[in-house]
Structures are given as C-alpha cells and as structure tokens.
Design an enzyme around this catalytic site. Structure first.
Site, PDB file in Angstrom:
ATOM      1  CG  ASP A 168       3.558   0.214   0.094  1.00 51.40           C
ATOM      2  OD1 ASP A 168       2.263  -0.535  -0.721  1.00 51.40           O
ATOM      3  OD2 ASP A 168       3.591   0.371   1.404  1.00 51.40           O
ATOM      4  CG  ASP A 169       1.435  -0.941  -3.736  1.00 50.80           C
ATOM      5  OD1 ASP A 169       1.331  -1.375  -3.189  1.00 50.80           O
ATOM      6  OD2 ASP A 169       2.153   0.257  -4.450  1.00 50.80           O
ATOM      7  CG  ASP A 188       0.458  -3.245   0.984  1.00 50.52           C
ATOM      8  OD1 ASP A 188       1.039  -3.564  -0.387  1.00 50.52           O
ATOM      9  OD2 ASP A 188       0.651  -1.696   0.789  1.00 50.52           O
ATOM     10  CG  ASN A 189      -1.543  -3.900  -2.409  1.00 49.34           C
ATOM     11  OD1 ASN A 189      -1.762  -3.061  -1.757  1.00 49.34           O
ATOM     12  ND2 ASN A 189      -0.632  -3.708  -3.513  1.00 49.34           N
ATOM     13  CE  LYS A 231       1.686   3.400   3.224  1.00 52.99           C
ATOM     14  NZ  LYS A 231       1.316   2.720   1.777  1.00 52.99           N
ATOM     15  CG  HIS A 289      -2.127   4.214   4.661  1.00 51.57           C
ATOM     16  ND1 HIS A 289      -1.868   4.094   2.880  1.00 51.57           N
ATOM     17  CD2 HIS A 289      -2.735   5.995   4.039  1.00 51.57           C
ATOM     18  CE1 HIS A 289      -2.290   5.060   2.147  1.00 51.57           C
ATOM     19  NE2 HIS A 289      -3.176   6.247   3.213  1.00 51.57           N
ATOM     20  CB  CYS A 348      -2.066   1.305   0.444  1.00 48.49           C
ATOM     21  SG  CYS A 348      -1.552   1.262   2.360  1.00 48.49           S
ATOM     22  CE  LYS A 386      -1.571   0.255  -4.804  1.00 49.88           C
ATOM     23  NZ  LYS A 386      -0.293   1.263  -4.470  1.00 49.88           N
TER      24      LYS A 386
END
Length: 474
Positions: free
Chosen positions: A31-32, A281-282, A125, A127, A71, A305
């Site tokens: 994530d990120d 994810d990014n 996660k 989301h 995300c 991001k």
C-alpha cells in the site's frame, strides 16, 4: 509387464500434469509503496526487502507496470479486470462512513477463481465497500477473511477514524469480531497478517483444490504509527531522516511477512506449484525529501500518489513462478513491455484454465501470458484514468493515456502535456508545443475513453454516530 509399467508411468505423468495445471496463486499488494522502495530499484540503499528481492530475481520483473493513481480505484481494477471509469470507481476512495462500494453486478477475480475450484482467502485490507453485508469479502468470492474493511487505521490498535477525534475498531475474522479485542488489539498488523496467511496455507486441504490467497498489506500507508522496536534496529537505524526510517522499518516488517509466506508454502510442499504476484496499489504518498505523507520515494519518477505522472501510477511489480511453472513464467527475466493492473484477472484466470470473459462485463484487461512466457507484445495502450472531480490543489492531473512510448496528460485546467516516457521517464520535457499532431492523435484516444466514463459512485457520509466497531450499517 513392460507395457503395463509404461502405461502406469503415463497415467502418473498425466495425473501430475493435471495436478500442476492450476497453480496456487498468492497475490501480494503493498500500500503506497514507492517505486524506489524495493531492493531492485533502490538508489539510496535505505530500504531492506530481501524476501521480495529474492522472489523478483527468481521471477519476472515488470518494469512498465501501471496501476490507478489511488487505492480504491486500483483495487477495483484488479478485482474486475476493468477500468474504473466503467463502474464509477474512478474518483478518490471509500470513506468508512460512506454508503457505496464496488457495484454488485461486477464478477470479481475471487469469484472466477472460486468457480474454477479454488479455495479463496483474503488476509488484509479490503477497501471496496462494506456499508451492506453483500459488499463484504465473504459475499464476493472469498471463503476466508482476516483484516479490515476500510482505508486506513492504527497499525497496533486497529482503530479507524470516524472524524477528527472519534474512532471505531476495524478488524475482523471471517466477518465477525469474535476474539478480536482479546487476541488482536495491540498486536502489530503485519504479525496478524503473517499468522493469518501462514494459517491459511498450512491448513489448506489439497483435496479442496488449489489456493488463491490475496494479501493486501497495510504497510506502508500513512499514518506511520510506531513499529515493533526490533524493526527499528539494524539495518535501518542508519537512515538519518526519522520518518523515512519509520517507512523503511514498516517495509522491512512487511518483507518478513513475505518470507514467512514463502517458507510456509515450501513447508507445505506447495511452492513449486505456486505463482506469486507482487505490486503496489499506487506510488508513494510523498517524496523522500518531502514533508509528510508516508515518506516513500518514487525516485527517479515525477509525481506522487493521486497524480497521473509516472510516480503516481508506475509501480514496482513482479510475478514469480514455482519450478513447475517456469516455462510460463521464466526466472531471472526483466520485461519492459506495458502491463496494467486490469491484466491480472484475464492472465491469472487463463493460467487457472478458465475463460476470463465468461460471466464478466467487457474486460479492459488483457491476457499477458504470451508476454510473460515469450516476451510477445500484448498491450500497446493504457488509459490511466479520468477523474471528474478535483481532490485538492496538489492533484493537478485529471486524465492521462499512454500509447506506445507516448503519454498525454490532461490537467483540470484542460492544459495538455506530452511526454516520451521511454526517452524521458522523469517527464521533464513537455513536447506538446513541438508535436501538435502527436498531441491530436493521443487526445482523440483519451477523449474517447473520457466519453465512455460513467458517473462516479461516491456518496457523502450517512453514518452520523461513532461506531464502536466498523461493520455494515444499512
């Protein structure tokens, strides 16, 4: 006797071939994570990812792998094989108190693999919406679930914000809270991921079919709360910026989870028949030299991001094939062709022996197995996104398209910028004024996609009380 022996051997060979025809699939989603924040890209020698590095070196590294700039849209694209403009998932993320989610008419990757005989589990996660029970993971193709439903929370206490002060618990096991407070609150999330994923692997019944294990990590999303003290010691303690050091420590811990997953697969005798996919994810939320965000680094790429510069949408990724899948996914390869997050659904479903389009709305993703196995060009174009609503002053990019080596970006003020991202991966030389014909060509493609975009699904909050536990309220 010899003929019988040959027949027996032939039957064994066929049985082994059939057994190996559907790989176990483990999907690791950071994530990120910054483009620069893995060992095989890192320019500053300030991150530690030995488990990921080993898998990447023994798999196929995807050097031009692209996601959505934030995300929720990326997760929607991954699970559906469709651009988020097709289903209203293209803008921002789902707030915990907002009543919307990934539309129920979409058939997800988990649904498809389950229909092909896979046991399916998510550890991490979600989301993609939880305001109604039908949006939860166990209603969308997963047999098992451990983790949280929303977008961000405390790494130890698993509290997610309701507003500036109030919080609610967001941690669940098979969509219940049984035992969570007693066993999980106060335990660092990566340790819970590790135990959850390893338990899924070690308890997997081979007679149940192959395994699809989806592990969407919390790391390295902000806010970067404390990390277990042992992960702030060597070898990250020499990182001079304290926030950057915290990022590296969270990442080191996540890498340990990957090591534990790999060891469990090996101990269970599954690794040779497993395909492991990795991506972020990014891009990172902030540059190494910046002030804030998660102190990730997208060096040398421009942007962060939420932006459609390369730093927001081009991320580290690889696919690893166990020994029985090396002909399809070779070891030690670095591929430079275009690959988009939507491509995983058709690629993995095809690898599992299914028809990607069956039961789905029209896909944007492409089956990349010819690219992986033989380096044949499959994708020549990517539509990065179209976001109709500005999220903030530091998010200037509204839409972007890549065709071949060329990328066109549209800003919210309708300015257009043109880059050759092969010659100029830092997007520092805008060629729009010098190449109006190329701008016109790419803009026609981009505007076609924009004209096909459906309205966004985003809804304002309609939960107006502090929940003790985040769960469906409609």
């Amino acid at each position: 006797m010899g003929g019988v022996s040959l027949l027996v051997l032939a039957c064994v060979f066929v049985a082994q071939t059939l057994a190996q025809s559907k790989p176990h699939i483990v999907f690791l989603l950071l994530d990120d994570l910054g483009y620069n924040d893995v060992g095989w890209h890192n320019h500053f020698n300030d991150v530690l990812t030995p488990a990921l590095d080993s898998l990447a070196r023994n798999g196929t590294i995807l050097e031009h792998f692209y996601t959505q700039p934030i995300c929720t849209p990326t997760r929607a694209a991954l699970m559906t094989g469709r651009y988020p403009i097709r289903n209203g998932m293209q803008h921002a993320t789902i707030a915990n108190s907002s009543p919307w989610g990934l539309p129920l008419n979409e058939t997800l990757l988990s649904d498809k693999l389950k229909s092909l005989g896979y046991a399916t589990a998510i550890v991490g996660k979600w989301h993609l919406g939880f305001f109604k029970e039908e949006y939860l993971p166990l209603k969308r193709g997963f047999d098992q679930q451990v983790g949280y439903y929303g977008g961000n929370e405390n790494y130890f206490f698993h509290h997610a914000p309701f507003d500036a002060v109030k919080v609610g618990l967001d941690w669940h096991r098979n969509e219940t809270e049984e035992g969570v407070v007693e066993n999980d609150v106060g335990v660092y999330s990566a340790f819970l991921y590790s135990k959850g994923a390893v338990d899924v692997i070690m308890n997997h019944d081979a007679n149940r079919g192959p395994l699809f294990l989806y592990v969407p990590f919390q790391a390295v999303h902000s806010p970067l709360n404390d990390v277990p003290p042992s992960y702030c010691m060597n070898p990250v303690q020499f990182v001079t910026n304290s926030s950057r050091r915290l990022n590296a420590a969270h990442l080191w811990c996540a890498d340990d989870v990957v090591r534990n997953i790999t060891k469990a697969l090996e101990a269970k005798g599954m690794l040779d028949d497993t395909v492991i996919v990795f991506q972020s994810d990014n891009g990172a939320e902030h540059f190494y030299s910046g002030g804030g965000g998660n102190y990730g680094s997208n060096y040398p790429l421009r942007g962060i991001k939420r932006q459609m510069f390369e730093g927001g949408v081009r991320v580290a990724s690889f696919i690893f094939g166990g020994k029985n899948f090396r002909k399809i996914i070779p070891a030690g390869e670095i591929r430079g062709g275009l690959f988009h997050v939507t491509d995983w659904l058709p690629t993995l479903v095809t690898l599992a022996g299914g028809d990607p389009q069956k039961g789905s709305l029209p896909l944007d993703g492409l089956n990349q197995l010819p690219f992986l196995s033989e380096n044949k060009t499959v994708r020549t174009e990517i539509f990065h996104n179209y976001d109709p609503e500005l999220m903030g002053s530091n998010i200037p990019t509204q839409a972007a398209v890549r065709v071949g080596d060329w990328k066109l970006i549209q800003f919210y003020n309708k300015t257009l910028m043109l880059f050759n991202v092969i010659d100029d991966q830092t997007e520092s030389v805008d060629l729009a004024a010098k190449m109006p014909d190329k701008v016109k060509e790419l803009n026609a493609t981009m505007q076609k996609y924009i004209s096909e975009a459906v309205p966004i699904n985003n809804k304002p909050a309609d939960l107006h009380q502090t929940p003790k536990i985040w769960k469906p309220w409609h």
